[in-house]
Design a protein around this motif. Structure first.
Motif: not given
Length: 326
Positions: A247-261, A268-273
């Motif tokens: 459940f928690e790791l899925q929410a983390t994955c959703f957070g990654g999707m947002f930062m990409r969007s 989010v530069t390559p260095a910040r990524r």
């Protein structure tokens, strides 16, 4: 709920709460599309502390009464759909990726309550834009979460925030509100390091708030109800913890999707990524604490999965191997 605990300090705050509402009965059960199990292993770049990040000594903050921002009612979609609310085949997995959203962060200080709170609320509107669009396209009723952000400590509908010795924010399903302490997240609390003591860049904290927003998405789509019912049926503590980690790791994955969007405008530069990848190799469950959020290695893997794949079905932790959700 936020979230992932630094050094694994906090057990999942969702557990023990009665999630309001009953499951929508599915008139069919469709199979989820194939997804790639994350295989990332943190590189030396991710596990070595960036030289540019600052640390500092935490200072105590007073207890405060939270000022909650209430969710705004949003009209339901006009089209009628048959929703799948299961964990493995949820309608959410048909939504695809989050669209690119313009969301400039500016240069706020995470150590300033007013600046960090302002950034969190500003970024929440970016989260609204992305998630409301793709959920609405599938006929999933959407409404934004509320927020209660204080500099020190507060008490919300699901209890104190943060809990004693903790720094993590949480999402409360009782009133669809995200609660957070800017001071705890930036500076730590007790023996718990703050996120700002791992990386000083505000994007790390915002990614954690995007994780909490991910719990709101789980609530809206029926994933939370399905997870909770399965948790109640589990006869072992280890089984319940395994469900919590997925459940928690899925929410983390959703957070990654947002930062990409928002990568192009946040930015989010390559260095910040790479800073984010490093950050997620440092948060998660640690020896001696409940294993309810996943190992740091798996937090890193699922954040990267969301960031690099940006597809909701790629965040289907419920079909992933036990080793990738340990």
């Amino acid at each position: 709920m936020i979230v992932v605990s630094v050094f694994g300090v906090i057990a999942l705050l969702f557990i023990g709460l009665v999630v309001a509402g009953s499951l929508i009965k599915n008139r069919y059960r469709d199979s989820a599309p194939h997804f790639a199990v994350p295989t990332y292993t943190p590189s030396p770049l991710e596990t070595s502390r960036p030289a540019t990040e600052d640390t500092f000594t935490p200072t105590p903050t007073p207890t405060e009464t939270p000022q909650e921002t209430k969710p705004t009612d949003v009209p339901s979609p006009s089209k009628e759909v048959v929703r799948n609310t299961t964990l493995e085949g949820n309608t959410l997995y048909r939504t695809g990726g989050l669209p690119t959203v313009s969301c400039s962060a500016g240069s706020p200080s995470i150590y300033s309550h007013s600046q960090l709170k302002g950034l969190i609320l500003k970024t929440s509107r970016c989260l609204d834009k992305g998630w409301s669009r793709i959920l609405g396209e599938q006929g999933i009723d959407w409404s934004p979460p509320g927020y209660a952000i204080v500099s020190g400590k507060g008490r919300g509908a699901c209890g104190d925030f943060p809990q004693i010795g903790s720094i993590v924010p949480y999402y409360c399903p009782r009133n669809h509100t995200i609660y957070a302490s800017t001071g705890a997240m930036a500076k730590g609390s007790g023996n718990s390091l703050g996120y700002g003591q791992i990386v000083g860049w505000h994007g790390a904290i915002i990614s954690m708030m995007a994780h909490e927003y991910g719990h709101h998405v789980q609530q809206l789509t029926g994933l939370s109800d399905s997870w909770w019912q399965k948790t109640q049926r589990s006869s072992s503590r280890s089984g319940r913890l395994a469900l919590s980690r997925r459940f928690e790791l899925q929410a983390t994955c959703f957070g990654g999707m947002f930062m990409r969007s928002v990568a192009s405008t946040y930015p989010v530069t390559p260095a910040r990524r790479n800073t984010l990848y490093y950050f997620y190799s440092r948060v998660g469950d640690w020896p001696g604490y409940p294993r309810d959020h996943g190992t740091p290695a798996n937090n890193n893997r699922w954040f990267r999965q969301g960031y690099e794949k940006n597809k909701t079905f790629q965040c289907n932790t419920w079909l992933a191997s036990s080793s990738s959700t340990s």
